[in-house]
Write a protein that holds these residues in place. Structure first.
Motif, PDB file in Angstrom:
ATOM      1  N   VAL A 303       0.848  -1.202   0.000  1.00 49.53           N
ATOM      2  CA  VAL A 303       0.000   0.000   0.000  1.00 49.53           C
ATOM      3  C   VAL A 303       0.873   1.239   0.000  1.00 49.53           C
ATOM      4  O   VAL A 303       0.651   2.183  -0.774  1.00 49.53           O
ATOM      5  N   CYS A 304       1.881   1.243   0.860  1.00 46.01           N
ATOM      6  CA  CYS A 304       2.785   2.383   0.985  1.00 46.01           C
ATOM      7  C   CYS A 304       3.480   2.675  -0.343  1.00 46.01           C
ATOM      8  O   CYS A 304       3.649   3.826  -0.734  1.00 46.01           O
ATOM      9  N   LEU A 305       3.880   1.597  -1.056  1.00 45.98           N
ATOM     10  CA  LEU A 305       4.565   1.753  -2.341  1.00 45.98           C
ATOM     11  C   LEU A 305       3.592   2.003  -3.495  1.00 45.98           C
ATOM     12  O   LEU A 305       4.018   2.156  -4.639  1.00 45.98           O
ATOM     13  N   LYS A 306       2.288   2.021  -3.170  1.00 47.35           N
ATOM     14  CA  LYS A 306       1.237   2.237  -4.171  1.00 47.35           C
ATOM     15  C   LYS A 306       1.193   1.135  -5.225  1.00 47.35           C
ATOM     16  O   LYS A 306       0.798   1.364  -6.373  1.00 47.35           O
ATOM     17  N   LYS A 307       1.623  -0.077  -4.827  1.00 47.71           N
ATOM     18  CA  LYS A 307       1.502  -1.228  -5.720  1.00 47.71           C
ATOM     19  C   LYS A 307       0.094  -1.805  -5.666  1.00 47.71           C
ATOM     20  O   LYS A 307      -0.329  -2.514  -6.591  1.00 47.71           O
ATOM     21  N   ILE A 308      -0.606  -1.554  -4.566  1.00 43.62           N
ATOM     22  CA  ILE A 308      -2.011  -1.939  -4.440  1.00 43.62           C
ATOM     23  C   ILE A 308      -2.747  -0.796  -3.761  1.00 43.62           C
ATOM     24  O   ILE A 308      -2.129   0.094  -3.154  1.00 43.62           O
ATOM     25  N   THR A 309      -4.061  -0.826  -3.852  1.00 46.79           N
ATOM     26  CA  THR A 309      -4.872   0.207  -3.202  1.00 46.79           C
ATOM     27  C   THR A 309      -5.291  -0.262  -1.815  1.00 46.79           C
ATOM     28  O   THR A 309      -5.272  -1.479  -1.521  1.00 46.79           O
ATOM     29  N   PRO A 310      -5.696   0.644  -0.940  1.00 42.55           N
ATOM     30  CA  PRO A 310      -6.231   0.231   0.358  1.00 42.55           C
ATOM     31  C   PRO A 310      -7.404  -0.731   0.229  1.00 42.55           C
ATOM     32  O   PRO A 310      -7.556  -1.641   1.060  1.00 42.55           O
ATOM     33  N   GLN A 311      -8.218  -0.536  -0.794  1.00 39.80           N
ATOM     34  CA  GLN A 311      -9.345  -1.437  -0.995  1.00 39.80           C
ATOM     35  C   GLN A 311      -8.872  -2.869  -1.273  1.00 39.80           C
ATOM     36  O   GLN A 311      -9.448  -3.841  -0.771  1.00 39.80           O
ATOM     37  N   GLN A 312      -7.810  -2.996  -2.082  1.00 40.53           N
ATOM     38  CA  GLN A 312      -7.266  -4.330  -2.363  1.00 40.53           C
ATOM     39  C   GLN A 312      -6.653  -4.954  -1.103  1.00 40.53           C
ATOM     40  O   GLN A 312      -6.587  -6.170  -0.983  1.00 40.53           O
ATOM     41  N   ALA A 313      -6.210  -4.126  -0.203  1.00 41.92           N
ATOM     42  CA  ALA A 313      -5.553  -4.606   1.016  1.00 41.92           C
ATOM     43  C   ALA A 313      -6.540  -5.029   2.093  1.00 41.92           C
ATOM     44  O   ALA A 313      -6.142  -5.500   3.155  1.00 41.92           O
ATOM     45  N   THR A 314      -7.829  -4.872   1.850  1.00 36.83           N
ATOM     46  CA  THR A 314      -8.851  -5.237   2.828  1.00 36.83           C
ATOM     47  C   THR A 314      -9.378  -6.641   2.541  1.00 36.83           C
ATOM     48  O   THR A 314      -9.756  -6.922   1.397  1.00 36.83           O
ATOM     49  N   PRO A 315      -9.492  -7.469   3.607  1.00 34.93           N
ATOM     50  CA  PRO A 315      -8.825  -7.329   4.892  1.00 34.93           C
ATOM     51  C   PRO A 315      -7.337  -7.642   4.746  1.00 34.93           C
ATOM     52  O   PRO A 315      -6.961  -8.243   3.750  1.00 34.93           O
ATOM     53  N   PRO A 316      -6.486  -7.287   5.688  1.00 36.50           N
ATOM     54  CA  PRO A 316      -6.752  -6.793   7.045  1.00 36.50           C
ATOM     55  C   PRO A 316      -6.690  -5.269   7.174  1.00 36.50           C
ATOM     56  O   PRO A 316      -6.744  -4.752   8.286  1.00 36.50           O
ATOM     57  N   TYR A 317      -6.554  -4.557   6.072  1.00 37.69           N
ATOM     58  CA  TYR A 317      -6.297  -3.123   6.131  1.00 37.69           C
ATOM     59  C   TYR A 317      -7.447  -2.336   6.765  1.00 37.69           C
ATOM     60  O   TYR A 317      -8.620  -2.563   6.454  1.00 37.69           O
ATOM     61  N   THR A 318      -7.065  -1.435   7.669  1.00 38.69           N
ATOM     62  CA  THR A 318      -7.910  -0.324   8.102  1.00 38.69           C
ATOM     63  C   THR A 318      -6.988   0.884   8.196  1.00 38.69           C
ATOM     64  O   THR A 318      -5.793   0.729   8.508  1.00 38.69           O
ATOM     65  N   PRO A 319      -7.483   2.100   7.949  1.00 42.04           N
ATOM     66  CA  PRO A 319      -6.596   3.274   8.009  1.00 42.04           C
ATOM     67  C   PRO A 319      -5.899   3.423   9.362  1.00 42.04           C
ATOM     68  O   PRO A 319      -4.713   3.746   9.418  1.00 42.04           O
ATOM     69  N   GLU A 320      -6.647   3.147  10.437  1.00 44.42           N
ATOM     70  CA  GLU A 320      -6.062   3.313  11.776  1.00 44.42           C
ATOM     71  C   GLU A 320      -4.966   2.282  12.026  1.00 44.42           C
ATOM     72  O   GLU A 320      -3.889   2.596  12.544  1.00 44.42           O
ATOM     73  N   ASP A 321      -5.228   1.050  11.660  1.00 42.28           N
ATOM     74  CA  ASP A 321      -4.243  -0.007  11.869  1.00 42.28           C
ATOM     75  C   ASP A 321      -3.018   0.221  11.002  1.00 42.28           C
ATOM     76  O   ASP A 321      -1.879   0.012  11.440  1.00 42.28           O
ATOM     77  N   TYR A 322      -3.246   0.633   9.768  1.00 38.47           N
ATOM     78  CA  TYR A 322      -2.144   0.928   8.854  1.00 38.47           C
ATOM     79  C   TYR A 322      -1.230   1.984   9.447  1.00 38.47           C
ATOM     80  O   TYR A 322      -0.004   1.834   9.442  1.00 38.47           O
ATOM     81  N   GLN A 323      -1.793   3.050   9.998  1.00 38.10           N
ATOM     82  CA  GLN A 323      -0.998   4.128  10.579  1.00 38.10           C
ATOM     83  C   GLN A 323      -0.283   3.669  11.848  1.00 38.10           C
ATOM     84  O   GLN A 323       0.903   3.898  12.030  1.00 38.10           O
TER      85      GLN A 323
END
Length: 340
Positions: A303-323
């Motif tokens: 996500v950080c490298l913009k190789k995937i979007t946050p949407q593709q990273a869900t789950p387990p991605y959440t903005p709070e957890d990512y930060q």
């Protein structure tokens, strides 16, 4: 281990066969074991069926006698008297457990005076092709167990014998030993066996055999995949690591898809393996190897490298957890700082 009926021990019919050895042409031969009960043993090759009058239930009872923290010398001595008649007529299981009634070294109370008898019966059981006894002699002469002097020639002899009589998962583990001795890229230990060639061809051949027998063994698949990778046989390494479903290699599989090693670059496939770590890894992890956390960090790195979007990273991605779990601990190049 399956269990079949055991024929009762008939001492009268056996009295004339209590002599264990016969001399022929100046060579000592072991007489065939009188016991005819054959148990299916997963670790024993079919060419070496286990003939014994000791049932699997009895073996489990013997194991209770030799438990760490519960070992009672008097029980071992009582068991010795029961095993002796069967060992005398070459029952391999009886001979092995009879040896253990003399071998108390693992409990810190071994007696040097008992060592010759213990070795005699371990050797008898091994000569009768009983795998546990063979492996015991391999390790004992390799490492100097039971107070004996290390003897690499003798150790190698029993290691080769163990490979000959073993099957299935046990054979896979033994082939892993051969692979370690044959690895030309490591010192392995302070010893090498001349009978085991030390070159990459032999090394990979032993590993391939071990893997084919037990592909779900994480030690085997990890070692085989790593050796193939080191040999630059990347496509084969990828297949081993991927097909083995070894949770400890999922990260490497993801990296190979991400970087295009042994395959074309494939970010969706890399993400699949990183997610596998993050989600399924919880079933396999421990404090030293938090697989799920490592998987989540790889996803957040993408996500950080913009190789995937946050949407593709869900789950387990959440903005709070990512930060909280990643971004606040990552540098400008999205490299995670282990201080976090």
């Amino acid at each position: 281990m399956g269990e079949r009926a055991v024929r009762p021990y008939n001492s009268n019919s056996m009295k004339h066969l209590f002599s264990s050895f016969a001399i022929a042409a100046g060579i000592i031969f072991i007489q065939p074991c009188l016991a005819q009960t054959v148990y299916p043993v997963d670790d024993q090759a079919t060419a070496y069926p286990l003939k014994t009058q000791i049932s699997p239930t009895q073996i489990r009872a013997f194991e209770q006698v030799f438990q760490f923290g519960k070992f009672d010398p008097q029980k071992a001595i009582a068991l010795r008297a029961k095993l002796q008649p069967l060992a005398d007529v070459n029952d391999p299981v009886a001979a092995y457990w009879l040896a253990k009634t003399y071998d108390w070294y693992e409990f810190g109370i071994g007696k040097d005076s008992d060592r010759p008898m213990a070795l005699k019966w371990y050797r008898r059981a091994a000569e009768l092709n009983y795998l546990p006894a063979i492996q015991f002699l391999y390790h004992s002469y390799r490492w100097g167990f039971m107070g004996i002097k290390a003897d690499y020639t003798e150790s190698a002899k029993w290691l080769h014998k163990s490979l000959e009589v073993s099957a299935g998962k046990a054979k896979s583990d033994i082939l892993l030993e051969f692979a370690r001795y044959s690895n030309p890229n490591t010192s392995n230990s302070d010893v090498s066996f001349p009978s085991i060639p030390r070159n990459i061809t032999a090394h990979l051949n032993y590993l391939q055999q071990a893997y084919s027998l037990n592909p779900k063994n994480t030690s085997v698949s990890d070692y085989y995949g790593s050796s193939l990778y080191d040999a630059k046989r990347y496509a084969e390494a990828l297949k081993v690591w991927q097909d083995s479903n070894n949770p400890y290699t999922w990260k490497k599989v993801g990296e190979m898809y991400e970087q295009g090693i042994g395959t074309a670059p494939n970010i969706p496939q890399a993400l699949f393996w990183y997610k596998k770590m993050a989600i399924e890894g919880k079933q396999h992890e421990n404090e030293l190897n938090p697989i799920s956390r490592y998987g989540k960090r790889e996803i957040y790195r993408l996500v950080c490298l913009k190789k995937i979007t946050p949407q593709q990273a869900t789950p387990p991605y959440t903005p709070e957890d990512y930060q909280g779990e990643f971004r606040s601990w990552a540098d400008d190049k999205c490299n995670f700082n282990n201080a976090g």
